[in-house]
Each structure stands twice: as structure tokens, then as C-alpha cells.
Design a protein around this motif. Structure first.
Motif, PDB file in Angstrom:
ATOM      1  N   GLY A  86       0.649  -1.187  -0.033  1.00  0.00           N
ATOM      2  CA  GLY A  86      -0.094   0.074   0.039  1.00  0.00           C
ATOM      3  C   GLY A  86       0.955   1.257  -0.097  1.00  0.00           C
ATOM      4  N   ALA A  87       1.637   1.552   0.942  1.00  0.00           N
ATOM      5  CA  ALA A  87       2.386   2.803   1.108  1.00  0.00           C
ATOM      6  C   ALA A  87       3.675   2.650   0.117  1.00  0.00           C
ATOM      7  N   LEU A  88       4.582   1.546   0.082  1.00  0.00           N
ATOM      8  CA  LEU A  88       5.706   1.436  -0.868  1.00  0.00           C
ATOM      9  C   LEU A  88       5.289   0.971  -2.075  1.00  0.00           C
ATOM     10  N   GLY A  89       4.218   0.590  -2.295  1.00  0.00           N
ATOM     11  CA  GLY A  89       4.040   0.097  -3.961  1.00  0.00           C
ATOM     12  C   GLY A  89       4.719  -0.841  -4.217  1.00  0.00           C
ATOM     13  N   LEU A  90       5.209  -1.742  -3.524  1.00  0.00           N
ATOM     14  CA  LEU A  90       5.953  -3.024  -3.914  1.00  0.00           C
ATOM     15  C   LEU A  90       5.084  -4.042  -4.580  1.00  0.00           C
ATOM     16  N   SER A  91       5.380  -4.385  -5.794  1.00  0.00           N
ATOM     17  CA  SER A  91       4.543  -5.557  -6.329  1.00  0.00           C
ATOM     18  C   SER A  91       4.920  -7.056  -6.016  1.00  0.00           C
ATOM     19  N   ASP A  92       3.960  -7.827  -6.286  1.00  0.00           N
ATOM     20  CA  ASP A  92       4.248  -9.060  -5.914  1.00  0.00           C
ATOM     21  C   ASP A  92       5.608  -9.597  -6.475  1.00  0.00           C
ATOM     22  N   GLN A 116       8.369  -7.863  -6.847  1.00  0.00           N
ATOM     23  CA  GLN A 116       9.298  -7.532  -6.210  1.00  0.00           C
ATOM     24  C   GLN A 116       9.412  -8.198  -4.840  1.00  0.00           C
ATOM     25  N   ILE A 117       8.327  -8.588  -4.135  1.00  0.00           N
ATOM     26  CA  ILE A 117       8.447  -9.057  -2.857  1.00  0.00           C
ATOM     27  C   ILE A 117       9.019 -10.637  -3.068  1.00  0.00           C
ATOM     28  N   ASP A 118       8.614 -11.173  -4.266  1.00  0.00           N
ATOM     29  CA  ASP A 118       9.131 -12.589  -4.516  1.00  0.00           C
ATOM     30  C   ASP A 118      10.505 -12.637  -4.935  1.00  0.00           C
ATOM     31  N   HIS A 119      11.097 -11.672  -5.279  1.00  0.00           N
ATOM     32  CA  HIS A 119      12.483 -11.473  -5.524  1.00  0.00           C
ATOM     33  C   HIS A 119      13.221 -10.462  -4.671  1.00  0.00           C
ATOM     34  N   LEU A 120      12.605 -10.281  -3.523  1.00  0.00           N
ATOM     35  CA  LEU A 120      13.322  -9.767  -2.542  1.00  0.00           C
ATOM     36  C   LEU A 120      13.800  -8.262  -3.066  1.00  0.00           C
ATOM     37  N   ASP A 121      13.150  -7.603  -4.019  1.00  0.00           N
ATOM     38  CA  ASP A 121      13.742  -6.333  -4.247  1.00  0.00           C
ATOM     39  C   ASP A 121      13.126  -5.207  -3.477  1.00  0.00           C
ATOM     40  N   GLY A 122      13.902  -4.719  -2.687  1.00  0.00           N
ATOM     41  CA  GLY A 122      13.704  -3.680  -1.638  1.00  0.00           C
ATOM     42  C   GLY A 122      13.224  -4.315  -0.276  1.00  0.00           C
ATOM     43  N   LEU A 123      13.226  -5.407  -0.525  1.00  0.00           N
ATOM     44  CA  LEU A 123      12.462  -6.337   1.051  1.00  0.00           C
ATOM     45  C   LEU A 123      13.507  -7.360   1.247  1.00  0.00           C
ATOM     46  N   GLY A 124      13.678  -7.181   2.697  1.00  0.00           N
ATOM     47  CA  GLY A 124      14.277  -8.295   3.193  1.00  0.00           C
ATOM     48  C   GLY A 124      13.678  -9.035   4.352  1.00  0.00           C
ATOM     49  N   TYR A 125      14.199 -10.017   5.164  1.00  0.00           N
ATOM     50  CA  TYR A 125      13.830 -10.908   6.134  1.00  0.00           C
ATOM     51  C   TYR A 125      14.618 -11.167   7.279  1.00  0.00           C
ATOM     52  N   ALA A 126      14.249 -11.114   8.458  1.00  0.00           N
ATOM     53  CA  ALA A 126      15.100 -11.615   9.488  1.00  0.00           C
ATOM     54  C   ALA A 126      14.382 -12.190  10.685  1.00  0.00           C
ATOM     55  N   ARG A 127      14.755 -13.325  11.220  1.00  0.00           N
ATOM     56  CA  ARG A 127      14.390 -14.133  12.287  1.00  0.00           C
ATOM     57  C   ARG A 127      15.032 -13.834  13.538  1.00  0.00           C
ATOM     58  N   GLY A 155      -8.768 -21.789   3.140  1.00  0.00           N
ATOM     59  CA  GLY A 155      -8.402 -21.859   1.870  1.00  0.00           C
ATOM     60  C   GLY A 155      -7.456 -20.829   1.125  1.00  0.00           C
ATOM     61  N   GLU A 156      -6.930 -20.138   2.176  1.00  0.00           N
ATOM     62  CA  GLU A 156      -5.971 -18.967   1.975  1.00  0.00           C
ATOM     63  C   GLU A 156      -4.444 -19.466   2.351  1.00  0.00           C
ATOM     64  N   SER A 157      -3.419 -18.883   1.689  1.00  0.00           N
ATOM     65  CA  SER A 157      -2.174 -19.253   1.931  1.00  0.00           C
ATOM     66  C   SER A 157      -1.660 -17.868   2.442  1.00  0.00           C
ATOM     67  N   MET A 158      -0.878 -17.852   3.428  1.00  0.00           N
ATOM     68  CA  MET A 158      -0.248 -16.676   4.119  1.00  0.00           C
ATOM     69  C   MET A 158       0.676 -16.211   3.212  1.00  0.00           C
ATOM     70  N   PRO A 159       1.115 -14.762   3.427  1.00  0.00           N
ATOM     71  CA  PRO A 159       2.370 -14.088   2.703  1.00  0.00           C
ATOM     72  C   PRO A 159       3.655 -15.100   2.986  1.00  0.00           C
ATOM     73  N   PRO A 160       4.763 -14.947   2.189  1.00  0.00           N
ATOM     74  CA  PRO A 160       5.957 -15.701   2.217  1.00  0.00           C
ATOM     75  C   PRO A 160       6.417 -15.272   3.478  1.00  0.00           C
ATOM     76  N   LYS A 161       6.996 -16.401   4.344  1.00  0.00           N
ATOM     77  CA  LYS A 161       7.871 -16.045   5.718  1.00  0.00           C
ATOM     78  C   LYS A 161       6.900 -15.611   6.517  1.00  0.00           C
ATOM     79  N   SER A 162       5.794 -16.175   6.654  1.00  0.00           N
ATOM     80  CA  SER A 162       4.895 -15.577   7.774  1.00  0.00           C
ATOM     81  C   SER A 162       5.113 -16.259   9.032  1.00  0.00           C
ATOM     82  N   THR A 163       5.490 -17.445   8.977  1.00  0.00           N
ATOM     83  CA  THR A 163       6.149 -18.281  10.033  1.00  0.00           C
ATOM     84  C   THR A 163       7.503 -18.799  10.048  1.00  0.00           C
TER      85      THR A 163
END
Length: 421
Positions: free
Chosen positions: A342-348, A350-361, A396-404
Motif C-alpha cells: 500500500g504505502a511503498l508500492g512494492l509489487s508481488d 518485487q516481494i518474490d524476488h526480495l527487491d527492496g525487501l528483506g527478512y530477519a528471524r 483456503g488461503e495461503s499466508m504471505p511468504p515468511k509468515s511463520t
């Protein structure tokens, strides 16, 4: 209904390899180049040689994996059981929260089914790249090299009660992960015990916790081969939803390379949709598990920690009108819909390819990545209750990647499931 079967496993000959410790590895998707080399220094038979293959001459890595596995079998380093067997596993671990637990389950082969009610459900979206990689490896080796981690309901713990007597003796094999997790594995070939385990799981719906790419690979492979046979089954580690050692930890979101426009949009969305409360320290950033939709937030500009609380569930409902109620109550889904997309305007894409996005556990790692300027901001998630994961999957839904983040991982190399007779 879950079709759980024992398997005539391929596994290491421990007298040949010096036990399990030198030959197991973490799942392929958490191993990097340096880690691969270190694992092979432990043993030339380390599973990483076939699960993350590299051909020395620059040839096809997947065919190389098949050749290496065949060589190990000819040398007697990998052997196949004569009797169908189920493998109980115990994992003693210290979670990211510092608590010590034991998770119990068993390894078996499970018939591959289409996703659906009463059968098998996913809980996260997947990426196309890893599926193609795992499919090519499966075609070449004709085996499952790494177990899928799946959950099923067994409130009375009937499956483990049947297996527990076997675990009173010395394990067949034992390993210790780099994080200190102790994995113990036993073999059970008693037909009566196996029948009891099958009965406990027979009416269960399976929920994939970890290994979605591998499961979807197994579905494609089974259809490619066609007909009936071992290729219709896939290796799984099954744990009950009621197991006291089962925990789900969060994966935090990080964003970078923000433009001035994106910075302004992010701040505006946060102030509009959330209440912002300053925290006393960065240690308070990870939210507790609770019913309120809360996030932790810190950015590289202000470097001040905040607690964000969604002002009204109606905001999330309006942003995701086509989603189920359980999905709209996920912090990862709300973060994606309101802030990342919504705010940053990243597309699916970009999210799939970690373009501007990262994860940390790791909480501290996420904080350091922002304070050191490698990322512009971090959004801290709360642990997701297992029941909520189940509710989303049942809708019947799938969570966003790296939700758990199901911890600990199940090591690769404990045993293999052959896909040919």
C-alpha cells in the motif's frame, strides 16, 4: 484422509560414515557457499554434495547428484532397508525466546494429494525458482532427499504413544545442529505399532509447515511419471498440532532503497492506520503473542523504537475485501497490504524476488541491519499461534511468504525416500 505409510528407506551406513553427525546438513535453502564447503570438509559423504550439487567440471549439477548417490550406494555408504519402517524423532532445542523444549514426531512417506479440505493444505505462498530446482533434482536422483515438515491433529497423542516405547532404547542415530538442537532418531518396523500410527493419522488433514516447494515438486513429479508406484509418495516429518514442543516464531520485515516519496508515504500510512507509541528500548520491539494487531517499528532516520497498533480492524478489512477473516487478522498480511504494497508500492514480483525487501528471524540482527544503515526500516512481527495458522489454511488461503518460522528445522540426510522400486 492422510495415507501415511512406512518406507524402505535409503539411509547412511553409520559404520561407514562414522555416524550421522558428519553427513547431515541444514535444509538446502539456508546453506550458503561457505557453509557448503565446511559441510564437505566434515565428510565426503555429507548430504550437501547431492542436495545442493555442484559438478566440478561445470557439468549438469543434477546429473552429478544422481551419480554421486549411485556411487555412495555402490560403496556401501548408503544402504536400503529390507523392511518398511517408521522413524520416530525427538528434537531437544532452545528456541529464539530462550526456552528449552522437546519436539516429537516421526518420519514416514505420505501419499501426494492435491491441496484441499480433508487432505493436505499449504499455509504460505511459494516462489517459482526453488520449485524448478527441486524438480530437476528429483528427476535426476529419483528420491526425496529432504523431508517435508507437516502437522496433523492428534489430541490424545495416539501416534506418539504407540512409538514411545521404541524411544526408551538407544537411538539409531543422533546429531547436534550448530544451534545446539539435539536430534535423535529411532527405527520402528513392528507392524502392530505401524498400524497404530497409521490409524492415529488416518482421518487427519495435514498442514504443511515447512517445505511447500518440495511438496509442490512432489505433486508435479508424481503426475509426470503417472500411474501408481513409490513416486506417488513423499517423505515427511509429521508432528501433532498438540505437541507441547511445537512452536512458531516470527520473521521480521525489512525495507531498503526507499525514495523520498516512499519515506513520506510510509510515515503517512503508519500515522493514519496505526497508533504510534515510543518504546523505552529496542529490546521491546518484538511484540508479544496476543489478539491485538501490534507491530514493532524502527527506521534508520530517527533510530527510535515504536509500538504500532492497528487503529481499527475495519482498516484491514477494507484493504483486503476479498480475503478471509482469518487472513485479514494476520500481522504479516496487514503489514503487506497497508505498508509494503500500500504505502511503498512494492509489487508481488518485487516481494518474490526480495527487491527492496528483506527478512530477519533474529530480533537483534534486524535491529542492527537498520541501525547500521543496511536497511531503511524494520517491521517486527509477533509469534503466530499454531491455531491461527490452521484457521488461515482451513479458509483456503495461503499466508504471505515468511509468515511463520517453525523452529527447529528437520535436518537433511537423516534418511531418503526412494521413488522407484
Amino acid at each position: 484422509m492422510a495415507d501415511v505409510q512406512p518406507l524402505r528407506a535409503l539411509h547412511y551406513a553409520l559404520d561407514k560414515t562414522g555416524g550421522l553427525q558428519p553427513v547431515v546438513a541444514p535444509p538446502y535453502d539456508v546453506i550458503y557457499t561457505e557453509g557448503r564447503a565446511a559441510l564437505l570438509e566434515q565428510s565426503p559423504y555429507n548430504v550437501v554434495a547431492i542436495d545442493l550439487p555442484l559438478a566440478a567440471d561445470g557439468g549438469d549439477p543434477y546429473e552429478h547428484a544422481a551419480e554421486v548417490l549411485a556411487q555412495w550406494q555402490s560403496e556401501g555408504a548408503v544402504v536400503q532397508d529390507e523392511q518398511p519402517t517408521i522413524w520416530p524423532i525427538e528434537q531437544d532445542y532452545v528456541g529464539p525466546d530462550g526456552r528449552t523444549r522437546t519436539r516429537r514426531g516421526f518420519l514416514a512417506r505420505v501419499r501426494v494429494e492435491d491441496y484441499g479440505p480433508g487432505r493436505i493444505r499449504p499455509h504460505e505462498r511459494t516462489h517459482p525458482g526453488p520449485k524448478e530446482d527441486r524438480l530437476r533434482l528429483t528427476r535426476a536422483t529419483k528420491a526425496n532427499l529432504s523431508p517435508i515438515f507437516a502437522l496433523f491433529s492428534d489430541p490424545e497423542q495416539r501416534a506418539w504413544q504407540a512409538l514411545a516405547p521404541a524411544t526408551a532404547g538407544e537411538p539409531w542415530g543422533q546429531t547436534v545442529d550448530p544451534d545446539g538442537t539435539v536430534n535423535r532418531l529411532w527405527r520402528v518396523d513392528d507392524p502392530k505399532v505401524i498400524a497404530s500410527v497409521q490409524a492415529a493419522a488416518a482421518d487427519a488433514e495435514l498442514l504443511i509447515a515447512d517445505g511447500h516447494h518440495r511438496y509442490e515438486t512432489a505433486r508435479v513429479y508424481a503426475e509426470e511419471i503417472g500411474g501408481e508406484g513409490p513416486h506417488r509418495y513423499v517423505l515427511m516429518c509429521l508432528v501433532t498440532l498438540e505437541d507441547p514442543g511445537l512452536t512458531v516464531f516470527p520473521t521480521h520485515r525489512l525495507v531498503r532503497n526507499l525514495t523520498d516519496t516512499q519515506w513520506d508515504a510510509l510515515r503517512r500510512a503508519i500515522e493514519t492506520d496505526f497508533t504510534m507509541t515510543p518504546l523505552d528500548s529496542v529490546e521491546q520491539l518484538p511484540p508479544p503473542e496476543n489478539e491485538d494487531l501490534e507491530l514493532g517499528y524502527i527506521d534508520a532516520r530517527e533510530q527510535r523504537p515504536y509500538r504500532l497498533v492497528l487503529r481499527d480492524q475495519a482498516i484491514a478489512d477494507a484493504a483486503m475485501p476479498d480475503r478471509s477473516a482469518p487472513y485479514r487478522r494476520l500481522d504479516t498480511a496487514v503489514t503487506e497490504a497497508l505498508l509494503i504494497k500500500g504505502a511503498l508500492g512494492l509489487s508481488d514480483e518485487q516481494i518474490d524476488h526480495l527487491d527492496g525487501l528483506g527478512y530477519a528471524r533474529d530480533d537483534q540482527q534486524a535491529i542492527e541491519l537498520v541501525l547500521d544503515g543496511e536497511y531503511d526500516a524494520a517491521l517486527f512481527m509477533a509469534p503466530t499461534p499454531v491455531g491461527r495458522v490452521q484457521d488461515v489454511a482451513s479458509s483456503g488461503e495461503s499466508m504471505p511468504p515468511k509468515s511463520t518460522y517453525f523452529f527447529p528445522k528437520v535436518p537433511t540426510g537423516l534418511l531418503f525416500n526412494p521413488l522407484v522400486d
